[in-house]
Enzyme design. Structure first.
Site, PDB file in Angstrom:
ATOM      1  N   THR A 119       0.838  -1.201   0.000  1.00 19.23           N
ATOM      2  CA  THR A 119       0.000   0.000   0.000  1.00 19.23           C
ATOM      3  C   THR A 119       0.872   1.250   0.000  1.00 19.23           C
ATOM      4  O   THR A 119       2.104   1.161  -0.081  1.00 19.23           O
ATOM      5  CB  THR A 119      -1.025  -0.059   1.169  1.00 19.23           C
ATOM      6  OG1 THR A 119      -1.930   1.036   1.031  1.00 19.23           O
ATOM      7  CG2 THR A 119      -0.360   0.007   2.532  1.00 19.23           C
ATOM      8  N   LYS A 149       3.919   1.435  -3.762  1.00 21.34           N
ATOM      9  CA  LYS A 149       3.481   0.645  -4.912  1.00 21.34           C
ATOM     10  C   LYS A 149       4.453   0.711  -6.100  1.00 21.34           C
ATOM     11  O   LYS A 149       4.645  -0.277  -6.794  1.00 21.34           O
ATOM     12  CB  LYS A 149       2.075   1.052  -5.347  1.00 21.34           C
ATOM     13  CG  LYS A 149       0.983   0.596  -4.362  1.00 21.34           C
ATOM     14  CD  LYS A 149      -0.403   0.896  -4.920  1.00 21.34           C
ATOM     15  CE  LYS A 149      -1.498   0.435  -3.978  1.00 21.34           C
ATOM     16  NZ  LYS A 149      -2.839   0.612  -4.550  1.00 21.34           N
ATOM     17  N   ASP A 191       1.931  -8.420 -16.723  1.00 18.12           N
ATOM     18  CA  ASP A 191       1.616  -7.373 -17.709  1.00 18.12           C
ATOM     19  C   ASP A 191       0.907  -6.212 -17.021  1.00 18.12           C
ATOM     20  O   ASP A 191       1.149  -5.048 -17.324  1.00 18.12           O
ATOM     21  CB  ASP A 191       0.662  -7.922 -18.788  1.00 18.12           C
ATOM     22  CG  ASP A 191       1.409  -8.810 -19.765  1.00 18.12           C
ATOM     23  OD1 ASP A 191       2.654  -8.831 -19.711  1.00 18.12           O
ATOM     24  OD2 ASP A 191       0.732  -9.485 -20.562  1.00 18.12           O
ATOM     25  N   ASP A 213      -5.370  -4.120  -8.812  1.00 20.63           N
ATOM     26  CA  ASP A 213      -6.362  -3.041  -8.709  1.00 20.63           C
ATOM     27  C   ASP A 213      -7.321  -3.057  -9.906  1.00 20.63           C
ATOM     28  O   ASP A 213      -8.516  -2.789  -9.756  1.00 20.63           O
ATOM     29  CB  ASP A 213      -5.677  -1.668  -8.618  1.00 20.63           C
ATOM     30  CG  ASP A 213      -5.223  -1.347  -7.203  1.00 20.63           C
ATOM     31  OD1 ASP A 213      -5.727  -1.979  -6.247  1.00 20.63           O
ATOM     32  OD2 ASP A 213      -4.349  -0.473  -7.042  1.00 20.63           O
ATOM     33  N   TYR A 233     -14.044   4.878  -0.255  1.00 23.64           N
ATOM     34  CA  TYR A 233     -14.991   4.032   0.500  1.00 23.64           C
ATOM     35  C   TYR A 233     -15.223   4.530   1.926  1.00 23.64           C
ATOM     36  O   TYR A 233     -15.944   3.889   2.692  1.00 23.64           O
ATOM     37  CB  TYR A 233     -14.558   2.564   0.504  1.00 23.64           C
ATOM     38  CG  TYR A 233     -13.128   2.346   0.921  1.00 23.64           C
ATOM     39  CD1 TYR A 233     -12.754   2.395   2.259  1.00 23.64           C
ATOM     40  CD2 TYR A 233     -12.157   2.110  -0.037  1.00 23.64           C
ATOM     41  CE1 TYR A 233     -11.445   2.219   2.631  1.00 23.64           C
ATOM     42  CE2 TYR A 233     -10.833   1.939   0.320  1.00 23.64           C
ATOM     43  CZ  TYR A 233     -10.482   1.985   1.654  1.00 23.64           C
ATOM     44  OH  TYR A 233      -9.180   1.817   2.023  1.00 23.64           O
ATOM     45  N   GLY A 250      -9.154  12.035 -12.127  1.00 25.97           N
ATOM     46  CA  GLY A 250      -7.912  11.689 -11.438  1.00 25.97           C
ATOM     47  C   GLY A 250      -6.848  11.246 -12.421  1.00 25.97           C
ATOM     48  O   GLY A 250      -7.159  10.817 -13.549  1.00 25.97           O
ATOM     49  N   ASN A 268      -8.649  16.298 -14.306  1.00 26.21           N
ATOM     50  CA  ASN A 268      -7.696  16.289 -13.193  1.00 26.21           C
ATOM     51  C   ASN A 268      -7.319  17.710 -12.814  1.00 26.21           C
ATOM     52  O   ASN A 268      -7.353  18.607 -13.647  1.00 26.21           O
ATOM     53  CB  ASN A 268      -6.440  15.488 -13.566  1.00 26.21           C
ATOM     54  CG  ASN A 268      -5.635  15.098 -12.350  1.00 26.21           C
ATOM     55  OD1 ASN A 268      -6.205  14.601 -11.373  1.00 26.21           O
ATOM     56  ND2 ASN A 268      -4.335  15.309 -12.375  1.00 26.21           N
TER      57      ASN A 268
HETATM   58  P1  NAP Z   1      -2.504   9.513  -5.945  1.00 24.42           P
HETATM   59  O1  NAP Z   1      -1.635   8.761  -6.873  1.00 24.42           O
HETATM   60  O2  NAP Z   1      -1.882  10.341  -4.882  1.00 24.42           O
HETATM   61  O3  NAP Z   1      -3.450  10.479  -6.845  1.00 24.42           O
HETATM   62  C1  NAP Z   1      -4.315  11.368  -6.221  1.00 24.42           C
HETATM   63  C2  NAP Z   1      -5.292  11.974  -7.235  1.00 24.42           C
HETATM   64  O4  NAP Z   1      -6.208  12.801  -6.510  1.00 24.42           O
HETATM   65  C3  NAP Z   1      -4.633  12.866  -8.270  1.00 24.42           C
HETATM   66  O5  NAP Z   1      -5.393  12.848  -9.455  1.00 24.42           O
HETATM   67  C4  NAP Z   1      -4.709  14.252  -7.587  1.00 24.42           C
HETATM   68  O6  NAP Z   1      -4.683  15.324  -8.509  1.00 24.42           O
HETATM   69  C5  NAP Z   1      -6.073  14.162  -6.953  1.00 24.42           C
HETATM   70  N1  NAP Z   1      -6.195  15.057  -5.806  1.00 24.42           N
HETATM   71  C6  NAP Z   1      -5.727  14.846  -4.537  1.00 24.42           C
HETATM   72  N2  NAP Z   1      -6.026  15.887  -3.747  1.00 24.42           N
HETATM   73  C7  NAP Z   1      -6.714  16.776  -4.522  1.00 24.42           C
HETATM   74  C8  NAP Z   1      -7.298  18.055  -4.277  1.00 24.42           C
HETATM   75  N3  NAP Z   1      -7.253  18.612  -3.056  1.00 24.42           N
HETATM   76  N4  NAP Z   1      -7.933  18.668  -5.285  1.00 24.42           N
HETATM   77  C9  NAP Z   1      -7.985  18.110  -6.520  1.00 24.42           C
HETATM   78  N5  NAP Z   1      -7.447  16.887  -6.818  1.00 24.42           N
HETATM   79  C10 NAP Z   1      -6.813  16.259  -5.830  1.00 24.42           C
HETATM   80  O7  NAP Z   1      -3.531   8.555  -5.185  1.00 24.42           O
HETATM   81  P2  NAP Z   1      -4.133   7.175  -5.744  1.00 24.42           P
HETATM   82  O8  NAP Z   1      -3.317   6.051  -5.264  1.00 24.42           O
HETATM   83  O9  NAP Z   1      -4.370   7.332  -7.209  1.00 24.42           O
HETATM   84  O10 NAP Z   1      -5.518   7.100  -4.938  1.00 24.42           O
HETATM   85  C11 NAP Z   1      -6.621   7.921  -5.268  1.00 24.42           C
HETATM   86  C12 NAP Z   1      -7.831   7.524  -4.478  1.00 24.42           C
HETATM   87  O11 NAP Z   1      -8.255   6.215  -4.835  1.00 24.42           O
HETATM   88  C13 NAP Z   1      -7.632   7.479  -2.951  1.00 24.42           C
HETATM   89  O12 NAP Z   1      -8.777   8.021  -2.355  1.00 24.42           O
HETATM   90  C14 NAP Z   1      -7.524   6.034  -2.635  1.00 24.42           C
HETATM   91  O13 NAP Z   1      -7.970   5.718  -1.324  1.00 24.42           O
HETATM   92  C15 NAP Z   1      -8.484   5.467  -3.666  1.00 24.42           C
HETATM   93  N6  NAP Z   1      -8.200   4.048  -3.926  1.00 24.42           N
HETATM   94  C16 NAP Z   1      -9.179   3.166  -3.628  1.00 24.42           C
HETATM   95  C17 NAP Z   1      -8.960   1.826  -3.857  1.00 24.42           C
HETATM   96  C18 NAP Z   1     -10.056   0.853  -3.540  1.00 24.42           C
HETATM   97  O14 NAP Z   1      -9.767  -0.347  -3.478  1.00 24.42           O
HETATM   98  N7  NAP Z   1     -11.275   1.292  -3.374  1.00 24.42           N
HETATM   99  C19 NAP Z   1      -7.729   1.384  -4.380  1.00 24.42           C
HETATM  100  C20 NAP Z   1      -6.745   2.329  -4.686  1.00 24.42           C
HETATM  101  C21 NAP Z   1      -6.995   3.676  -4.442  1.00 24.42           C
HETATM  102  P3  NAP Z   1      -3.260  15.945  -8.989  1.00 24.42           P
HETATM  103  O15 NAP Z   1      -2.748  15.043 -10.067  1.00 24.42           O
HETATM  104  O16 NAP Z   1      -3.613  17.305  -9.475  1.00 24.42           O
HETATM  105  O17 NAP Z   1      -2.362  15.976  -7.770  1.00 24.42           O
END
Ligand code: NAP
Length: 274
Positions: free
Chosen positions: A65, A69, A81, A105, A215, A126, A149
């Site tokens: 986590t 990653k 892949d 994922d 979630y 995102g 984004n």
């Molecule tokens: P990450 O790589 O840090 O990416 C974060 C994303 O959120 C980027 O697009 C970022 O935009 C945007 N963001 C963050 N804060 C923001 C703000 N204040 N205003 C506007 N945009 C903002 O994180 P990640 O690993 O992709 O995870 C993203 C989300 O998915 C998290 O909430 C995580 O818990 C969730 N997730 C869920 C699962 C599941 O199994 N349900 C699995 C994986 C992840 P910028 O590019 O502009 O910074």
């Protein structure tokens, strides 16, 4: 003897908040499969060495986590892949003295999107790691892809990495949703303690599916708005459980049960935390 049981772990920094132990232990109980699952907290600089040492000491596999990653992919001797395509690994398996990296994922995402038609415009919000996994799922579908984004350059780079001609929008551009049949939130916006995700879903197709990876809370403002408009919804727990299934089978050698027991356990844990 317990020490001979397959043992797996979640590795993160921090990791104590992870729901993976609850998922894996629920499935171990339900299947009666022998096994143990622990939490390993590991600073970023120490990740590769620490994980390899744990494998040599008998660990069968790890869920990876935040923030490890990408380092997990780099630490592996070979990669699937999906892990290479997504550019990150959320699962490492120890097989005959080698570390194999995988990224499940996209399997969790596929579970959440089971009722998606796979044809009308898809809106991806995102451009981070979770968005990459979503794009890996969408990349071979013959459909228009629109990415929203905060940082436009990051969205452009993401589309380019996948060789996709995606339209890039700002977060507040309502036109991005016109006629969309799928909306995915892959940002942390809407999560407890984060700002809400303020978008207008009214232009989406009447049968659109709206999936929020967040979630906590389970019913985000995005999903509440989708429900109010009569759109179909999928929540982040479907993905969380879906990505854990292949890992459980790889660690413990048995398929995870398909019934809702683990979701019930997760809902109780989330309610307790709230
Ligand atoms: P990450 O790589 O840090 O990416 C974060 C994303 O959120 C980027 O697009 C970022 O935009 C945007 N963001 C963050 N804060 C923001 C703000 N204040 N205003 C506007 N945009 C903002 O994180 P990640 O690993 O992709 O995870 C993203 C989300 O998915 C998290 O909430 C995580 O818990 C969730 N997730 C869920 C699962 C599941 O199994 N349900 C699995 C994986 C992840 P910028 O590019 O502009 O910074």
């Amino acid at each position: 003897m317990a020490s001979d049981w397959p043992k797996a772990a979640v590795v993160g920094w921090p990791a104590e908040h992870s729901l993976s132990p609850l998922i894996m232990k629920t499935w171990l109980d339900e299947t009666g499969q022998p096994g143990d699952y622990v939490i390993i907290e590991c600073e970023p600089d120490a990740f590769a060495q620490a994980v390899r040492a744990r494998f040599h000491a008998g660990l069968a596999g790890v869920n990876v986590t935040v923030p490890h990653k990408e380092a997990a992919l780099g630490a592996a001797d070979q990669a699937s892949d999906a892990a290479r395509g997504i550019g990150a690994a959320n699962v490492l398996i120890w097989r005959q003295g080698r570390i194999e990296a995988d990224n499940t994922d996209h399997i969790g995402i596929a579970r959440a999107l089971e009722s998606d038609s796979g044809s009308g415009p898809a809106v991806l919000i995102g451009a981070g790691g979770a968005a990459r996994a979503a794009l890996y799922h969408l990349k071979d579908q013959d459909r228009e892809i629109r990415i929203l984004n905060r940082t436009a350059d990051r969205a452009k780079a993401l589309a380019q990495d996948f060789g996709l001609k995606a339209e890039i929008y700002a977060l507040d551009e309502a036109a991005a949703f016109d006629g969309a049949s799928l909306v995915i939130n892959a940002t942390s916006l809407g999560m407890t303690g984060q700002p809400p995700l303020s978008v207008d879903l009214s232009g989406t197709a009447s049968d659109a599916l709206v999936f929020d990876m967040v979630y906590a809370p389970l019913k985000t403002e995005l999903l509440a708005q989708a429900e109010q408009l009569g759109r179909r919804t999928a929540d982040g727990l479907i993905m969380l459980v879906g990505q854990a299934r292949p890992a459980f089978e790889a660690f413990f050698g048995a398929p995870a049960p398909e019934h809702d027991g683990v979701r019930t356990a997760l809902l109780a844990a989330l309610e307790h935390r709230a």
